[in-house]
Every structure is written in structure tokens, then in C-alpha cells.
Design an enzyme around this catalytic site. Sequence first.
Site, mmCIF file in Angstrom:
data_model
loop_
_atom_site.group_PDB
_atom_site.id
_atom_site.type_symbol
_atom_site.label_atom_id
_atom_site.label_comp_id
_atom_site.label_asym_id
_atom_site.label_seq_id
_atom_site.Cartn_x
_atom_site.Cartn_y
_atom_site.Cartn_z
ATOM 1 N N HIS A 67 0.743 -1.058 -0.002
ATOM 2 C CA HIS A 67 0.042 -0.072 -0.241
ATOM 3 C C HIS A 67 0.904 1.353 0.126
ATOM 4 C CE1 HIS A 67 -3.355 -2.602 1.522
ATOM 5 N NE2 HIS A 67 -3.448 -2.512 0.249
ATOM 6 N N ASP A 91 -10.148 -2.884 -0.510
ATOM 7 C CA ASP A 91 -9.732 -3.156 0.796
ATOM 8 C C ASP A 91 -9.328 -1.967 1.502
ATOM 9 O OD1 ASP A 91 -6.484 -2.583 0.634
ATOM 10 O OD2 ASP A 91 -6.969 -4.159 -0.834
ATOM 11 N N ASP A 161 -4.959 -0.210 -8.556
ATOM 12 C CA ASP A 161 -4.752 -1.066 -7.469
ATOM 13 C C ASP A 161 -5.721 -2.490 -7.554
ATOM 14 O OD1 ASP A 161 -4.419 -2.663 -5.092
ATOM 15 O OD2 ASP A 161 -4.944 -0.901 -3.810
ATOM 16 N N THR A 163 -6.681 -6.754 -9.075
ATOM 17 C CA THR A 163 -6.100 -8.024 -8.997
ATOM 18 C C THR A 163 -5.242 -8.306 -10.091
ATOM 19 O OG1 THR A 163 -8.512 -8.215 -9.669
ATOM 20 C CG2 THR A 163 -8.125 -8.862 -7.488
HETATM 21 N N1 SAM Z 1 -3.169 -5.880 -3.406
HETATM 22 C C1 SAM Z 1 -3.965 -6.662 -4.404
HETATM 23 C C2 SAM Z 1 -3.290 -7.638 -5.525
HETATM 24 O O1 SAM Z 1 -2.267 -7.112 -5.891
HETATM 25 O O2 SAM Z 1 -3.328 -8.723 -5.370
HETATM 26 C C3 SAM Z 1 -5.287 -5.997 -5.059
HETATM 27 C C4 SAM Z 1 -6.111 -5.720 -3.959
HETATM 28 S S1 SAM Z 1 -7.422 -4.905 -4.261
HETATM 29 C C5 SAM Z 1 -8.603 -6.040 -3.040
HETATM 30 C C6 SAM Z 1 -7.832 -5.368 -5.831
HETATM 31 C C7 SAM Z 1 -9.462 -5.192 -6.160
HETATM 32 O O3 SAM Z 1 -9.569 -4.928 -7.495
HETATM 33 C C8 SAM Z 1 -10.521 -5.837 -6.083
HETATM 34 O O4 SAM Z 1 -11.218 -5.528 -4.699
HETATM 35 C C9 SAM Z 1 -11.451 -6.159 -7.019
HETATM 36 O O5 SAM Z 1 -12.742 -6.026 -6.727
HETATM 37 C C10 SAM Z 1 -10.838 -4.963 -7.889
HETATM 38 N N2 SAM Z 1 -11.117 -4.951 -9.363
HETATM 39 C C11 SAM Z 1 -10.947 -5.808 -10.336
HETATM 40 N N3 SAM Z 1 -11.387 -5.666 -11.521
HETATM 41 C C12 SAM Z 1 -11.711 -4.344 -11.275
HETATM 42 C C13 SAM Z 1 -12.384 -3.468 -12.160
HETATM 43 N N4 SAM Z 1 -12.615 -3.790 -13.428
HETATM 44 N N5 SAM Z 1 -12.842 -2.187 -11.848
HETATM 45 C C14 SAM Z 1 -12.717 -1.985 -10.331
HETATM 46 N N6 SAM Z 1 -12.088 -2.830 -9.438
HETATM 47 C C15 SAM Z 1 -11.944 -4.137 -10.240
#
Ligand code: SAM
Length: 283
Positions: A67, A91, A161, A163
Site C-alpha cells: 500500500h 480493501d 490497485d 487484482t
Molecule cells: N493488493 C492486491 C493484489 O495485488 O493482489 C489487490 C487488492 S484490491 C483487493 C484489488 C481489487 O480490484 C478487488 O477489490 C477487485 O474487486 C478490484 N477490481 C478488479 N477488477 C476491477 C475493475 N474492472 N474495476 C474496478 N475494480 C476492479
Amino acid sequence: MGLSPSEWFTEIFQNEGTAFSLQIKKHLHNERSEYQTLDIYETETFGNLMVIDGCVMLTQRDNFLYHEMMSHPALFTHSNPKNVVIIGGGDCGTLKEVLKHDCVESVLQVDIDERVTRLSEQYFPELCDKNEDPRATLMFDDGIAWMKNAEAGSVDVVIIDSTDPVGPAEGLFAVDFYRDCYRVLGEGGVLVQQSESPLLHAQTIIKNVQQDLKTAGFSDAHTMPFPQPVYPTGWWSATIGRKAGSVSDYRQSAVTAKTFSTLYYNDGIHQGALAIPEFMKTL
Ligand code: SAM
């Protein structure tokens, strides 16, 4: 080691022939949201653990590394960041770091999945304790669609940030999305994208992110490696793109004079992250 497999959470990286495990005390939560499968575990030594679609997202013990590196280098690279948008980041750990900057006037977080934030409020409350800051807005929407429709030149820093580049996040690692980010960023705008493991993905994801940012118009792109024990290989990265000028230029005196606390990030870390490892010089 005499422990039954059920007492461990294991993420297997089949293609790499490796795996990462954490000993767990309790499986606290499981659900299938509209977008993904969400699990929360209490671990023996890393605090609570969030897992999305079987992939480790964060633990209470080591999330500060990720972060802080997803926020402070980009914010200190911009000359005067006022309006920040976080795509993903549900998160709220990155949001909390961004809000440490007094110069920031607004932060909009756009995560596709509200359930990630609701679970974080419950199981990672220390990451969400600034969510009521009047400068922060939480929106639950697709970040790709939001960026397509956002006003040109309205944002100073975009933080992606996300996935891994599969499922709903696939389109966040794409030149069309970076083109939209470029348009939405104002003059001197800065973008940062989580860009996976230097050891595993230098020649694939990292190379593509750097090239795609330049294709989208960014004048410079640089990948900052940092340790992240719970991610594949324990080594992760954030790639910064800048609309004008070099990523190497940052507000160094503001970093050394910063009044907020961090656990990892400081000026020496920023300088070190600007170095390019030999094997990444030819990307
Ligand atoms: N630190 C983490 C990692 O690298 O593994 C990432 C954490 S954060 C929880 C990732 C977030 O991206 C998730 O909450 C997911 O719902 C979000 N996400 C994935 N695709 C997305 C999109 N198209 N638009 C907005 N959020 C998205």
C-alpha cells in the site's frame, strides 16, 4: 511437518512449480459475490488474510509494503496532487495512505465489488478507519467504464490497485484503458499500476505495461520493485507512468520533510526503487 493440510491455506502457482502457505487458525468467511469468490482467514502469524478467487490479496502483517509503494512514490512524483482516483483498491489500504497527503483534496475509489470493502471494514478495520474522511468517496463500479466516461484533464494521479490481469481486471492491463487514463489525467499527470512479480513477469506483464503506457502517450514509464512476502516469489512491483518528464524526478525534499509516518517508504526506498535491476534494463 505433522500438520494436517486443513490447517494451512496454500496458494499453488502451478506454472512456476511453487506454492505459498500460511498456517491458519480459523476460516472466518467465505462467499461468492457477484464478481468473485471471497475468503477471509485468521492466520497464526500474519493476522487476517483476504483471498480473492484463491489468490492472496493481503494480510494484516505485510500489506503496508504494497500500500505504501502503490501510493507515495506516485504522489511524490506529481508536482501538486490534488485529485486522486484509485481503480480497484477495495480493501482501502491504498486509500488510507493517499489520505496522509495534506495536499490531496479528493480521492475517488472505484472498485467493482462492494463486498471487498464491506469485508475489509469488518476484518481489516485499521485499513478503513479513514473512509469517513470528507475528501474520500467510495464508488462501486467498473473502473474501465468509469475511466472511459470521466472528464478529460480532471485527475492528477490514477492508482490502479487491481487484482491479477484475469477476470474483471483483465481490461485494466490494456492500452485502451491507459489511453483513457492519459486523457483523464491533467497536465503533469501520473499513473501507477500494480505490475506483478519482477522475477516471473518482467518479460511479459511488466514489459507490456511499460510499452502500453508509452503507446498510450506517457513520456516515461518505470517499474519499482519492492518486497511482498505473501505474493508469488515474495517480490512485487508498481509501474509508474508520467505524462510529461521523467519518473526519476520527484519531490525529494517533500519526501525527506514528510510529516506523516510510514513503515517502509522513505527517501532512500524511493531512490532505491528508481534503480533498474540489470535483467530489467532490456525490457
Ligand atoms: N493488493 C492486491 C493484489 O495485488 O493482489 C489487490 C487488492 S484490491 C483487493 C484489488 C481489487 O480490484 C478487488 O477489490 C477487485 O474487486 C478490484 N477490481 C478488479 N477488477 C476491477 C475493475 N474492472 N474495476 C474496478 N475494480 C476492479
